[in-house]
Write an enzyme that holds these catalytic residues in place. Structure first.
Site, short mmCIF file in Angstrom:
data_model
loop_
_atom_site.label_atom_id
_atom_site.label_comp_id
_atom_site.label_asym_id
_atom_site.label_seq_id
_atom_site.Cartn_x
_atom_site.Cartn_y
_atom_site.Cartn_z
N HIS A 47 -3.64 -4.76 0.31
CA HIS A 47 -2.97 -5.34 1.49
C HIS A 47 -3.03 -6.86 1.40
O HIS A 47 -3.97 -7.47 1.94
CB HIS A 47 -3.66 -4.88 2.77
CG HIS A 47 -3.40 -3.45 3.10
ND1 HIS A 47 -2.30 -3.05 3.83
CD2 HIS A 47 -4.09 -2.32 2.80
CE1 HIS A 47 -2.34 -1.73 3.97
NE2 HIS A 47 -3.40 -1.27 3.35
N CYS A 56 0.83 -1.21 0.00
CA CYS A 56 0.00 0.00 0.00
C CYS A 56 0.87 1.26 0.00
O CYS A 56 1.39 1.64 -1.04
CB CYS A 56 -0.99 -0.03 1.15
SG CYS A 56 -2.44 0.98 0.78
N GLU A 83 -1.52 -8.99 3.01
CA GLU A 83 -1.39 -9.64 4.33
C GLU A 83 -2.72 -10.06 4.93
O GLU A 83 -2.78 -10.99 5.74
CB GLU A 83 -0.63 -8.73 5.31
CG GLU A 83 -1.33 -7.44 5.73
CD GLU A 83 -1.06 -6.24 4.82
OE1 GLU A 83 -0.73 -6.46 3.64
OE2 GLU A 83 -1.21 -5.09 5.29
#
Ligand code: GLN
Length: 548
Positions: free
Chosen positions: A522, A391, A524
């Site tokens: 993102h 990001c 993750e």
């Protein structure tokens, strides 16, 4: 208030916060799903924020974004990771949400001219939301973590909602209390009194816990188990020893050593679908302790210094995602926190990054440490150290490339410099409107969006498919006016929105750099223990090749 024999397990905290209520909730989810049940895990945050999006990550930890775009507490991330399942927006609740619905209903004459009161109306709204979440998820059991500690004024309403649900359907509702048993250094003995008092306080709300999870630095011995059983009125088999562990992923395995899934199923009158199946989980958890060669990752961020303490909570999903990929590759992970603010003050010190096998710049907002991050990215690019930007880390990599390779001197993101001669990262018109109205809460580009990948790129090779979906949380984007110039200078936009308007992944060709890649989204938030994220795996792989 028919619960249709859906089962609800409330998890409440005794004695003090921060002792692992979230991990307990996630682990109960894991062990019950290992018995073949379908579950939804829920978090209740008793504060008045409508969602977690407006909170400072240094103080409150990471903001975890769901597919739906709801900005939630980091515990929801642990739930999704342990359960290996996406959760819905109904699975998260704050007092802000609850009160907002009640007040809106009142404004619409939804209460037919009655007084609107905390009890029953707000409590009924809570119960209705719990039931809706159960229904939407199609699960058999909901495990619900009530944030805060017993005795907090602000979570009483939620405990009362659980009490009323149990009153109506005693066989369908359980309470698990996660307590803490201190072992004071001067005494050297584990003390049960604070837990006894916490149970008494819970009793004063009309609630008796069915199970106590006894958190401590040490395992619970038989003597203290007996003492707790007698004073807390809980069967001694239902008091679960939960000593500190090296890895949170061992917690479900420890619970099963005390047969917690059998205890819960029996108390709920449920027949397990299968014998416990934690085989793959056990293998995964053991890899956390048995890594091979070391891989050293430097994370350059800003949300970790609070007073004299270093907190990594703001980046928990990033850390877990790195772990899953490292474990899958059989590596021993070493993470170091590198403060972008100090790189900004002493730019020469970025050369220490040469000691790392990979550099990662995670998501972030605002001005602090930005030039430090850009200096770190430049160093990683020029010295061919694998770089992964998430990001903000992708936006700043674009700024760095624009300034130092594409010759766009003074390039910046308009988040930091509204008057930059080259706004390579800029705000979209719809976002400008929201900012003007100070509509900050829940208005970023949030949640899952599709993305198309370009053939022959690192991203496409990692994902092994043409289209993906990933979660977002940002206001700014790569400025379409600069795409051509950046591409000419060698930057490859390997992932784009299906309409081609938004740049979702930027990377350098392998011939230029072993791994230089940033994502506007993102990744993750989608990494799971047993299915690590392909981009994190590609990054760790590149990092371990440098280490070798
Ligand atoms: N501050 C940037 C934006 O709003 C990046 C946000 C992030 O990293 N999550 O676009």
């Amino acid at each position: 208030m028919g619960l249709n024999s859906h089962k609800y397990i409330f998890v409440v905290g005794g004695v003090m916060s921060g002792v692992g209520k979230g991990i307990t909730t996630a682990s109960i989810g894991k062990i019950l799903s290992a018995r073949g049940l379908t579950l939804n895990l829920m978090k209740i945050d008793p504060y008045l924020n409508v969602d977690a999006g407006t909170m400072n990550p240094t103080e409150h930890g990471e903001v975890f974004v769901l597919d739906s775009g709801l900005e939630t507490d980091q515990d929801m991330g642990n739930y999704e990771r342990f359960l290996e399942r996406d959760l819905g927006p109904e699975d998260y609740m704050t007092s802000g949400m609850v009160y907002r619905s009640v007040i809106e209903r009142e404004r619409n004459l939804g209460y037919g001219g009655k007084f609107v009161e905390t009890i029953p109306h707000v409590r009924d709204e809570i119960v209705a939301r719990l039931k809706l979440a159960a229904e939407k998820s199609g699960s058999t059991v909901s495990v619900i973590e009530i944030g805060g500690t017993i005795g907090d004024f602000q979570n009483e309403l939620y405990i009362d909602a659980g009490r009323v649900m149990r009153l109506m359907h005693p066989e369908d509702v359980l309470f698990v209390m996660v307590s803490y048993l201190p072992v004071p250094g001067t005494i050297g003995e584990m003390k049960t009194k604070p837990t006894q008092n916490a149970v008494r306080q819970l009793n004063s709300y009309g609630v008796q816990p069915d199970v106590i999870v006894a958190r401590s630095t040490h395992a619970l011995d038989a003597k203290r188990k007996e003492k707790l059983a007698i004073w807390c009125n809980v069967e001694s088999d239902s008091i679960i020893s939960a000593p500190d562990v090296g890895s949170i992923y061992d917690v479900p395995l420890n619970f099963e050593r005390d047969k917690l899934s059998d205890i819960l199923l029996q108390k709920l009158g449920l027949t397990p679908v299968q014998e416990e199946d934690l085989r793959t989980w056990r293998e995964f958890a053991s890899r956390a302790h048995n890594g091979g060669e070391e891989v050293r990752i430097g994370i350059v961020g800003k949300y970790f210094d609070t007073g004299d303490f270093v907190l990594s909570d703001a980046y928990i999903s990033v850390i877990e995602a790195i772990k899953f990929s490292s474990y899958a590759l059989g590596k021993k992970l070493h993470i170091e926190w590198l403060n972008a603010k100090s790189y900004q003050q002493n730019p020469d010190t970025v050369s220490e990054l040469a000691n790392y096998d990979g550099v990662l710049v995670p998501g972030g907002f605002g001005e602090t440490g930005v030039e430090g991050k850009i200096a770190a990215i430049k160093f990683a690019r020029e010295n061919k150290i694998p770089y992964f930007g998430l990001c903000y880390g992708m936006q700043l990599a674009t700024v760095e490339y624009a300034r130092n390779v594409a010759g766009l001197s003074g390039a910046h993101t308009t988040e930091i410099d509204a008057n930059t001669p080259h706004p390579v990262i800029a705000i979209l018109p719809e976002q400008v409107e929201k900012m003007k109205q100070k509509a900050y809460g829940g208005t970023m580009r949030l949640g899952a969006y599709p993305c198309e990948l370009q053939e022959g790129t690192i991203a496409r090779e990692a994902y092994l498919k043409d289209s993906i979906s990933e979660r977002h949380r940002h206001r700014y984007e790569v400025n379409p006016e600069y795409i051509e110039r950046l591409e000419k200078a060698g930057l490859v936009f390997s992932g784009r929105s299906p309409d081609g308007r938004l740049m979702e992944i930027a990377e350098l060709p392998r011939s230029e750099h072993p791994f230089f890649l940033g994502t506007q989204f993102h990744p993750e938030f989608r990494a799971r223990p047993l299915s690590p994220h392909p981009l994190f795996t590609a990054f760790i792989k590149a990092a371990s090749e440098r280490a070798a």
